[in-house]
Enzyme design. Sequence first.
Site, PDB file in Angstrom:
ATOM      1  N   THR A 166      -5.145   0.881   0.203  1.00  0.00           N
ATOM      2  CA  THR A 166      -4.750   2.110  -0.414  1.00  0.00           C
ATOM      3  C   THR A 166      -5.650   2.404  -1.719  1.00  0.00           C
ATOM      4  OG1 THR A 166      -2.704   2.378   0.250  1.00  0.00           O
ATOM      5  CG2 THR A 166      -3.181   4.021  -1.363  1.00  0.00           C
ATOM      6  N   ARG A 167      -5.897   1.560  -2.453  1.00  0.00           N
ATOM      7  CA  ARG A 167      -6.474   1.824  -3.676  1.00  0.00           C
ATOM      8  C   ARG A 167      -8.157   2.043  -3.267  1.00  0.00           C
ATOM      9  NH1 ARG A 167      -8.174  -3.655  -6.931  1.00  0.00           N
ATOM     10  NH2 ARG A 167      -9.418  -2.119  -8.097  1.00  0.00           N
ATOM     11  N   GLU A 179     -13.554  16.940   5.617  1.00  0.00           N
ATOM     12  CA  GLU A 179     -14.284  15.738   5.952  1.00  0.00           C
ATOM     13  C   GLU A 179     -14.703  15.874   7.398  1.00  0.00           C
ATOM     14  OE1 GLU A 179     -12.532  12.086   4.793  1.00  0.00           O
ATOM     15  OE2 GLU A 179     -12.337  12.694   2.732  1.00  0.00           O
ATOM     16  N   GLY A 238       0.816  -1.258   0.136  1.00  0.00           N
ATOM     17  CA  GLY A 238      -0.093  -0.014  -0.039  1.00  0.00           C
ATOM     18  C   GLY A 238       0.961   1.227   0.017  1.00  0.00           C
ATOM     19  N   HIS A 277     -16.720   2.669  10.154  1.00  0.00           N
ATOM     20  CA  HIS A 277     -17.047   3.833   9.403  1.00  0.00           C
ATOM     21  C   HIS A 277     -18.516   4.006   9.502  1.00  0.00           C
ATOM     22  CE1 HIS A 277     -17.407   6.442   6.048  1.00  0.00           C
ATOM     23  NE2 HIS A 277     -16.097   6.857   5.920  1.00  0.00           N
ATOM     24  N   ARG A 329      -9.463   7.854  14.551  1.00  0.00           N
ATOM     25  CA  ARG A 329      -8.551   8.664  13.434  1.00  0.00           C
ATOM     26  C   ARG A 329      -9.331   9.599  12.950  1.00  0.00           C
ATOM     27  NH1 ARG A 329      -8.334   7.772   7.733  1.00  0.00           N
ATOM     28  NH2 ARG A 329      -9.879   6.184   7.992  1.00  0.00           N
ATOM     29  N   LEU A 347      -3.545   8.350   5.006  1.00  0.00           N
ATOM     30  CA  LEU A 347      -2.668   8.400   3.843  1.00  0.00           C
ATOM     31  C   LEU A 347      -1.324   9.113   4.016  1.00  0.00           C
ATOM     32  CD1 LEU A 347      -5.210   8.470   0.837  1.00  0.00           C
ATOM     33  CD2 LEU A 347      -3.826   6.643   1.624  1.00  0.00           C
ATOM     34  N   ALA A 379      -8.886   3.876  -0.822  1.00  0.00           N
ATOM     35  CA  ALA A 379      -9.424   5.189  -0.220  1.00  0.00           C
ATOM     36  C   ALA A 379      -9.957   6.015  -1.168  1.00  0.00           C
ATOM     37  CB  ALA A 379      -8.034   5.749   0.357  1.00  0.00           C
ATOM     38  N   HIS A 419     -13.487  -0.328   9.761  1.00  0.00           N
ATOM     39  CA  HIS A 419     -12.875   0.401   8.880  1.00  0.00           C
ATOM     40  C   HIS A 419     -11.410   0.423   9.102  1.00  0.00           C
ATOM     41  CE1 HIS A 419     -12.390   3.256   5.649  1.00  0.00           C
ATOM     42  NE2 HIS A 419     -11.959   4.188   6.548  1.00  0.00           N
ATOM     43  N   ARG A 454     -15.526  10.515  13.368  1.00  0.00           N
ATOM     44  CA  ARG A 454     -16.354   9.209  13.034  1.00  0.00           C
ATOM     45  C   ARG A 454     -16.719   8.475  14.162  1.00  0.00           C
ATOM     46  NH1 ARG A 454     -11.975   7.230   8.261  1.00  0.00           N
ATOM     47  NH2 ARG A 454     -12.824   8.712   6.667  1.00  0.00           N
TER      48      ARG A 454
END
Length: 865
Positions: free
Chosen positions: A63-64, A133, A31, A267, A412, A418, A66, A377, A316
């Site tokens: 990672t892909r 966010e 990742g 999440h 988090r 990231l 996200a 999540h 969150r």
Amino acid sequence: MTETAIPLPDRLAAPAAGWTVDTDVVVVGSGIAGLSTALRYTRSTPQGRVVLVTKDTISNGSTRWAQGGIAAAVAPSDALTHMVDTMAAGAGMCDAEAVRTLVNEGPDALRWLLDLGTAFDRGDDGALALTREGGHHAARIAHAGGDATGAEIERALTAAVRAEPRIEVIEHAFVPDLLCGPNPEHAMRGEPAERPHAVCGATVHVMGEGRRDGVGAVRARAVVLATGGMGQVFGATTNPAVSTGDGLALALRAGAGVRDLEFVQFHPTVLWLGSEARGQQPLISEAVRGEGAFLVDSSGRRFMLGEHELADLAPRDVVAKAVARAMEATGSSHVYLDARHFGSDTWRGRFPTILASCLEHGIDPVHDLVPVAPAAHYASGGVQVDLNGRTSLRGLYAVGEVARTGVHGANRLASNSLLEGVVFADRIARTIAEEPPTRTWPAEFDAGGLVDPSIVPELRAIMSRHVGVLRDGAGLAAAAERLAELAGSGARSVEAGVPAWEATNMLTVAAVLTRAATARTETRGAHWRADHPGSTQGRREHVTVELRRGRPSSYTIPRGGPKRLRSGPLVAALGEEAGVLAARTVMEALHEDVAFGPGQCRLPAGIGVDVTSVATIPETQIRTGHIVARAGGVVAGLPVAEAAFWQVAEGVVEVRREAADGDEVKRGDTLMRVTGRTRDLLTAERTALNLLTHLSGVATATRGWVTAVAGTRARIRDTRKTHAGLRVLEKYAVRCGGGVNHRFGLGDAALVKDNHIVAAGGVAEAVRAVREAHPDVPLEVEVDRLDQIEPALAAGAEEILLDNFTVAELREAVTLVAGRARLEASGGLTLTTAPQVAATGVDYLAVGALTHSSPALDIALDLEN
């Protein structure tokens, strides 16, 4: 309640290695964290080689998936706010130093991704298009492809890795265990072999065709775990199928500890696909709410209004709990996300991936409410590491979601993950490149164990039911009991291979997570205990779990460990030793108002917080306070006040001095500006001002005496008549006022006084005794009659203190001594008589009142409106 012991294998049963490779660094995971580490390492050393091992293809990690983006304070003015937002989301469990590192090094990390060719979205003016966010008070999140940020970052990093000849990528490869041996540093010191191991590589099972197949051994001087998360231990998750907690299990079996693992982030808006849906579920990014979508329950009520100051953009953990409560109140298995007001253009342009996913499952968000529910999540905890990614085992590092850096705390902040992967990958790469190369060789290990892969569905059901969004002691005990039964069921006929290895790793992680959640008997951040709904404000402890004899064992330590002293500015002002002493004084003064943790301050009452500020001021409110002189005088102690604010704010504060210690100021002058969380400013205010006003009072009084003797050779100096614990600071304040210091302590010089003379039988006898015992110590003698001066000089006195001499007697004493010793006048001095005393020719006027009874200088803190 008796704790259930869950037996776990110390090693995984696996075939013997059939091939061997030597390299410098093994990176496990592909990742953003793993790819960045590999690239950064090869660019930190001209010859270093990396073997990067990934369980699937190089581009199929977490990672892909996200969607939202990567947060970075690209505007310098946003750094403090980003820190505050991160620590607020972390519910009091973040490590401030880690947060500062993330935020301060974040912009460079983002620029590095840009330099690699990452195509982030841009506005009409060509600048990065930034959005918000949940939990963010500013637009600081860069995104790509609308909602395909992770995929674009993965593309750019993968291309760069494939273009680097010193990085060998092994795809479709599983790492059963780490290779461990004795720590060479311990061996050189003759320490026992049972001391912590060093990691020297990993076993690797390559699945399929290629140059290598089956199990082999990759030997290296450093192993970096970048294996991502553990979401697959739950029934519903946003994590891909590869996220089975392998890195956590690897580290645990090798002897490393994991910390804060109970803080699993669920999440709040994952596409609900029905009550029977299992495994990876489509994520509806927080960025959708960042663009104006909102949550409603099955009756259409906007339940986030009034729940938090940011409503639908709350952190969150707040949203996930509110969703769970709304589901319970309505008896529904989900709530809804309403973004129908976006229109089709916004959905197609900003969120094309999410739109396609919804349409694939028969939901048209342009016209329909989107059903959502919480799902596992992100793991905010993980393998415990320092700021350079080091674990407790030499040669083992961890980065990304598998690591616990202290950035995320109990929850988090969106889009920080990231950024964390890139920032700490760079630190790890530089650390490995700069450390001297040492190598150890693997020790022999007994055959390991396995569990049957058939347990996985039940394991996931147990974890979702008892260790999910809502937990309680009874459920956690039931989970531990059943996990122990699954662990003890035996797997003699199970074939060693990826299914059994993954199942064993998942059981290991599930057992450790359950143990951590059991140990934390409070509700904090992402950890929600129904039987302990309140948080323990004064006992913010970390839960650390290790495997001891194959069983999870937990212990707690105060958050951040022993409180770090803010000594930097004080050392600069006072010198090394005095600066450290002054920092301790500041800490002790703060302890009188605020208890920083168990074992550090025990107060008879109170809960260790400023109850008024907590009750009246939002956690993320930031203000600037002006430290203002209410009267004219000489300022002293600005570094001390800064240290007090810094300590309470844990460094999440900006300080700008408008004056310097020793400056003369007038009424209304601003001495210092402090920007930080309003709560922190008001919590530290009294301690900061107590010290600053007192020290400035000492400096102001000293300046008055210095002015009084101006034009003579005499200097104004202090005595040891100081307040307990404040001597180093009060003597510093005297220097700020233009005076000089006499002895700091009884060992600095020998001072023979009247009682010593009586006890020794005379001046000469007392001086002689001191000289024989301490020939190199400065020698001073206090006398109260002229006839005592000559014997003192004859015995070798270097300085004579003339106690309560009249002005005429002082002149006679100066003539008598004729420069053979320094002379100090003390006793009965006033500002009125000071000029006459100084004119006699004495070297010093000693004024004890400077430090023991000077009035404070009036200084206040004014908050900007």
